[in-house]
Write an enzyme that holds these catalytic residues in place. Structure first.
Site, PDB file in Angstrom:
ATOM      1  N   LYS A 157       0.794  -1.235   0.000  1.00 42.08           N
ATOM      2  CA  LYS A 157       0.000   0.000   0.000  1.00 42.08           C
ATOM      3  C   LYS A 157       0.825   1.282   0.000  1.00 42.08           C
ATOM      4  O   LYS A 157       0.427   2.305  -0.539  1.00 42.08           O
ATOM      5  CB  LYS A 157      -0.887   0.041   1.244  1.00 42.08           C
ATOM      6  CG  LYS A 157      -2.050  -0.868   1.176  1.00 42.08           C
ATOM      7  CD  LYS A 157      -2.967  -0.597   2.359  1.00 42.08           C
ATOM      8  CE  LYS A 157      -3.808  -1.799   2.650  1.00 42.08           C
ATOM      9  NZ  LYS A 157      -3.742  -2.348   3.955  1.00 42.08           N
ATOM     10  N   GLU A 189     -10.572   7.634   4.467  1.00 39.24           N
ATOM     11  CA  GLU A 189     -11.460   6.974   5.410  1.00 39.24           C
ATOM     12  C   GLU A 189     -10.899   5.576   5.631  1.00 39.24           C
ATOM     13  O   GLU A 189     -10.105   5.077   4.825  1.00 39.24           O
ATOM     14  CB  GLU A 189     -12.907   6.933   4.913  1.00 39.24           C
ATOM     15  CG  GLU A 189     -13.206   5.903   3.876  1.00 39.24           C
ATOM     16  CD  GLU A 189     -12.476   6.168   2.586  1.00 39.24           C
ATOM     17  OE1 GLU A 189     -12.428   7.322   2.137  1.00 39.24           O
ATOM     18  OE2 GLU A 189     -11.926   5.211   2.039  1.00 39.24           O
ATOM     19  N   SER A 191       1.886  -9.716  -0.980  1.00 39.37           N
ATOM     20  CA  SER A 191       1.479  -8.309  -0.861  1.00 39.37           C
ATOM     21  C   SER A 191       1.556  -7.715   0.537  1.00 39.37           C
ATOM     22  O   SER A 191       1.566  -6.496   0.677  1.00 39.37           O
ATOM     23  CB  SER A 191       0.066  -8.133  -1.418  1.00 39.37           C
ATOM     24  OG  SER A 191      -0.795  -9.118  -0.870  1.00 39.37           O
TER      25      SER A 191
END
Lengths: 474, 474
Positions: free
Chosen positions: B169, B191, B458
């Site tokens: 990310k 959010e 990931s």
């Protein structure tokens, strides 16, 4: 083989040296020097008591061990196990041969090109090296802003980015590979906060070795996430009453019982020779990379290196490369816990005395009767009453300076780095960051400071949260 | 992985009836007034005024020519200037946000061609994030999948778990924060549901000194108190949202309201390849470094390309990051793995591409899980990051043209893979990643000897320890 024997009220401990390392004169000198240097009248009982602190059960020598001759060692890397007067091999007779075998095996491995290539590949692809040397711009500016924009440039050596979240994997991988070379199929170790336990469990899983980790029961509670991680990695985790030192002793005892099949993986640069040297060698990749990266980034060397000191492995890993660069300052930071005067701290080099502990002559926290004082720090990885013999030597020779930071100072430094750089340092590494407050004003503009960010602290957030909650700050 | 758009982290636009205008609802018409479009591939801006209307069935729209070339390779322009991948994608947003999106797209293209920006970003990815991440040969996993005759594929793991913050990310978060800074925006909003995306956003904001506001449902804040604390430690303001069910979708509404109100000063960090154009393209480009490195590393390691790429798919960002580099290499198989939750027939899953239908969600046309009335079906997965009822529009496109294959894995299969890889390789995968790893069980028996398989690792699984332990009874 020359031996000197110390009788200790029923238990025997042999300080033994072989022809390649320390002569009997030196080993006597080792003891004698302490007599001379000590001003304390209770020296003899204390030293003897120290030597008994961690003596495992003595087993009869196996014939095989008596007949085994350790190979000729190349002393390029492996020294005699002595760092000035510190270090040594204060272990029972039964273990001397083992330690010598280990030393021989280690020496062979680090001169073996295949081993070196395999280790380099594992460090690159498994552990994620090399770790970056990161310019902490906002942290540097934080200090410069109060000084007309002048101040040092602060860099972080990002050992937190390693697999497992700390520098521990460098050593765990190296030693696990040695264990495999030696045909061992089990590894035993002890861990304080769990970082070393995780690194060892990970390395063992990768290499297909069984792994048992000993940990203080109270630490298991405090660091329960780490315990779960170790179990998920396939390790067995055994709780021990007491603190890390007791877990360390238990791991050692467990290994002694299974010496043919198992390998005792030391996580820290303490213990009898060759452990401190082995750990330091595997960690010294940190300093080697740093030299290369410093050259790339600013075409020179660092001016100051700072690292936290629990047992000393990350500090030695960074410092070792620069030991002979006298223009590079080496600063180790210990845990002052609740303050040096409180008696609740782990500042071995600041407040300890010399003695023998866990097989080596080094500084340690001991009382008048030579009994170990329980250490304290908010950072479990700093909570050890001894310290690496090599660091003891660097202190005594004046090559390195040692400072302390309290629990609160470490917590403040932890929060500061989170807010300014978006990096959670481990609470251990936060001790190193904490001294920047007092150090930076004394440094010249543009000087290069490198702090070893030895571990990742997002797991410590829970501890910090509880601490703040307890003190009504949340 | 749906880093920002998942039911437990974020949704760009609310999907309840009482929410924003109907532009995002799959069963409604949307009409746009004229707006300036920016060219999608050239650095210079061209203005043309276009008016278009959209019906539920987009196949009747006058689309730009987007036919596959005769050699089966995918057309170069992905997306086109409307932000479409075939019929998927687009910009289904309220009028008030069109300008911000257009400006964002223009800035993105300008900065993509800007050497200084690229150099700064590369430096941050190297020194802060810790790239490049290794391509690790998983020896024991490879051994595990060898058939009786000793044949089997070679399995490599692209180690995005080693990035700062422990997942892929950050590649996108860091780039978007840098882009926002270049745009002169001082305020970042996001959010979050479980807190992962919130923490990643707060991290980069601390690094860049940007104000960070994270909207989180009050209920989620209670359940994820530690992540809230982490975000606050990083200097972010976490604003509780009490409206509706006080969970993710309500937090999303609030974030949108904030963005609409403060669009001049504020950038919305969207964490996945979903959402309105230009986000799917931008986020993909920022993650494309994963695939670029993989190509280089594959060449170094075995002198060729991978045969199979496997990645988990929630929103789809880590998968696009790996796949994008190889989309035009038709000899490279692309396999996306979604969450089958309790099973595809249970109705409790998140297998959008397998069980979904085309509609509009969160500003883009894509596959989504919807009932006969076009209402969103609540997804389920044990992993928060895959628990998303939509998917990035580019994945929908790649599926439809047959360039990529999509399968699904149940919670149970993912947990087994979680345990297997932890034990065999000493690397704990995130539960999201475990879905990709679980698919190896199905695909490896079908692959020829020596086929090179690269799985996008990931994220790391420290965050999933408590969940996994509960289910695995370790």
């Amino acid at each position: 083989m020359m031996t000197c024997k110390l009788q200790l009220g029923g238990a025997f401990a042999f300080a033994r040296s072989n022809n390649h390392s320390v002569s009997i004169e030196s080993s006597s000198l080792m003891v004698a020097t302490d007599h001379q240097n000590k001003t304390n009248n209770n020296l003899l009982p204390r030293e003897l008591a120290m030597a008994t602190t961690c003596v495992p059960t003595i087993k009869p020598l196996l014939e095989k061990e008596l007949r085994t001759h350790p190979q000729e060692t190349n002393n390029d890397i492996i020294n005699s196990g002595k760092f000035g007067r510190f270090g040594g091999k204060f272990v029972p007779e039964t273990l001397i041969v083992c330690m010598s075998q280990l030393e021989a095996e280690f020496n062979k491995a680090i001169h073996d090109e295949t081993f070196k290539a395999e280790l380099a590949e594992a460090l690159r692809d498994f552990a994620g090296r090399e770790t970056p040397l990161y310019y902490a711009r906002r942290l540097s500016e934080h200090y410069k802003i109060n000084n007309n924009g002048k101040g040092p440039d602060i860099y972080l050596k990002r050992e937190d980015l390693n697999h497992g979240g700390s520098h521990k994997i460098n050593n765990a991988l190296g030693q696990a590979m040695i264990a495999k070379r030696m045909g061992r199929n089990t590894v035993v170790t002890a861990t304080a906060s769990g970082q070393h336990g995780i690194a060892t469990a990970a390395a063992c899983a990768k290499l297909g070795l069984d792994c048992t980790v000993f940990m203080a029961a109270k630490e298991m509670e405090k660091e329960c996430s780490n315990v779960k991680l170790m179990k998920l990695l396939g390790a067995k985790v055994e709780g021990v009453n007491g603190s890390y030192k007791d877990a360390a002793s238990e791991a050692f005892r467990s290994w002694v019982g299974e010496m043919e099949k198992s390998y005792h993986l030391t996580g820290s640069a303490v213990g009898p020779h060759p452990c401190p040297t082995m750990v330091r060698e595997f960690q010294s990749v940190i300093g080697r990379e740093t030299r290369k990266q410093a050259l790339e980034k600013w075409g020179g060397k660092p001016d100051v290196l700072i690292a936290c000191v629990g047992t000393g492995s990350n500090a030695l890993g960074l410092f070792h490369e620069y030991l002979h660069d006298m223009d590079v300052r080496l600063i180790g930071v210990e845990a002052a816990g609740c303050g040096l005067d409180s008696g609740k701290h782990s500042s071995t080099l600041a407040a300890g005395d010399v003695g023998v502990y866990h097989g080596a002559l080094t500084y340690l926290l001991q009382d008048q009767d030579g009994q170990i004082l329980p250490p304290h720090s908010i950072a479990s990885g700093m909570e050890y009453p001894g310290v690496s013999p090599e660091l003891s030597y660097l202190k005594e020779s004046g090559r390195a300076e040692f400072s302390v930071a309290t629990d609160q100072e470490a917590l403040d430094a932890y929060e500061r780095l989170c807010k300014l750089e978006g990096i959670f340092p481990s609470l251990e590494a936060a001790h190193a960051l904490a001294i920047l407050d007092n150090l930076v004003p004394t440094l010249s503009d543009g000087s290069k400071v490198i702090v070893n960010c030895s571990g990742c602290g997002d797991k410590d957030a829970a501890l910090v949260f509880d601490h703040k909650l307890f003190h009504g700050k949340v | 992985m749906a880093s920002s758009i998942t039911s437990s982290s974020s949704r760009l636009f609310p999907i309840t009836r009482d929410s924003q205008p109907t532009s995002h609802s799959p069963s409604n018409f949307s009409k746009f007034a004229s707006f300036p479009s920016s060219s999608s591939s050239s650095a210079s801006k061209t203005s043309s005024y276009i008016s278009c209307s959209l019906t539920r069935d987009p196949s009747v729209l006058p689309l730009e020519e987007q036919t596959n070339l005769s050699n089966g390779s995918v057309p170069f322009q992905r997306p086109d200037s409307f932000g479409r991948f075939g019929k998927f994608g687009g910009k289904y947003v309220p009028e008030t946000l069109i300008h911000a999106l257009t400006e964002l797209e223009a800035a993105f293209h300008t900065l993509s061609a800007d050497e200084e920006f690229q150099k700064e970003l590369a430096g941050i990815l190297r020194d802060y994030v810790g790239r490049e991440t290794p391509l690790y040969f998983a020896e024991r996993l490879t051994e595990h999948y060898k058939r009786e005759n000793g044949e089997g594929p070679h399995i490599y793991l692209k180690r995005e778990d080693l990035n700062h913050t422990g997942a892929h990310k950050i590649n996108n978060a860091v780039a978007q924060a840098l882009l926002a800074k270049c745009l002169g925006k001082k305020r970042i909003i996001a959010e979050t549901g479980a807190g992962q995306h919130g923490v990643a956003t707060a991290t980069v904001c601390a690094r860049f000194g940007l104000e960070c506001i994270v909207y989180m449902g009050a209920q989620d804040m209670e359940r994820q108190a530690l992540n809230v604390f982490r975000m606050r430690l990083l200097g972010a303001e976490v604003r509780p949202v009490h409206s509706g069910t006080a969970t993710l979708k309500d937090a999303t509404s609030e974030a949108i309201r904030d963005w609409v109100t403060n669009v001049e000063t504020t950038h919305y960090i969207l964490g996945s390849v979903a959402g309105p154009h230009p986000y799917p393209m931008m986020v993909r480009q920022f993650h494309a470094v994963i695939g670029k490195e993989t190509r280089k590393q594959a060449l170094e390691k075995w002198g060729g390309k991978p045969d199979v790429l496997i990645a988990c798919v929630g929103g789809g960002s880590n998968a696009m990051g790996l796949f994008h580099e190889f989309v035009d290499d038709k000899d490279v198989r692309l396999i996306g793995v979604e969450a089958a939750g309790f099973g595809l027939d249970s109705g409790k899953h998140a297998a959008t591409l397998t069980k979904g239908e085309v509609g509009v969600l969160h500003g883009a046309m894509s596959y989504l899980l919807q009932d006969d009335d076009g209402q969103i079906v609540e997804p389920h997965s044990i992993s928060a990051g895959l628990d998303y009822p939509g998917v990035g529009p580019e994945h929908s496109f790649l599926k439809d043209i047959g360039r990529a294959e999509y399968y699904s894995i149940t919670d149970e299969e993912a947990l087994e893979a979680f345990k297997r890889v932890s034990r065999l390789e000493g690397i704990i995968p995130a539960l999201e990643t475990s879905h990709a790893l679980a698919y190896l069980e199905k695909v490896c028996p079908t692959l020829p000897n020596g086929a090179k398989v690269v799985v996008n690792f990931s994220g790391r699984g420290d965050k999933d320890v408590h969940t996994a332990i509960k289910y695995l009874k370790v």
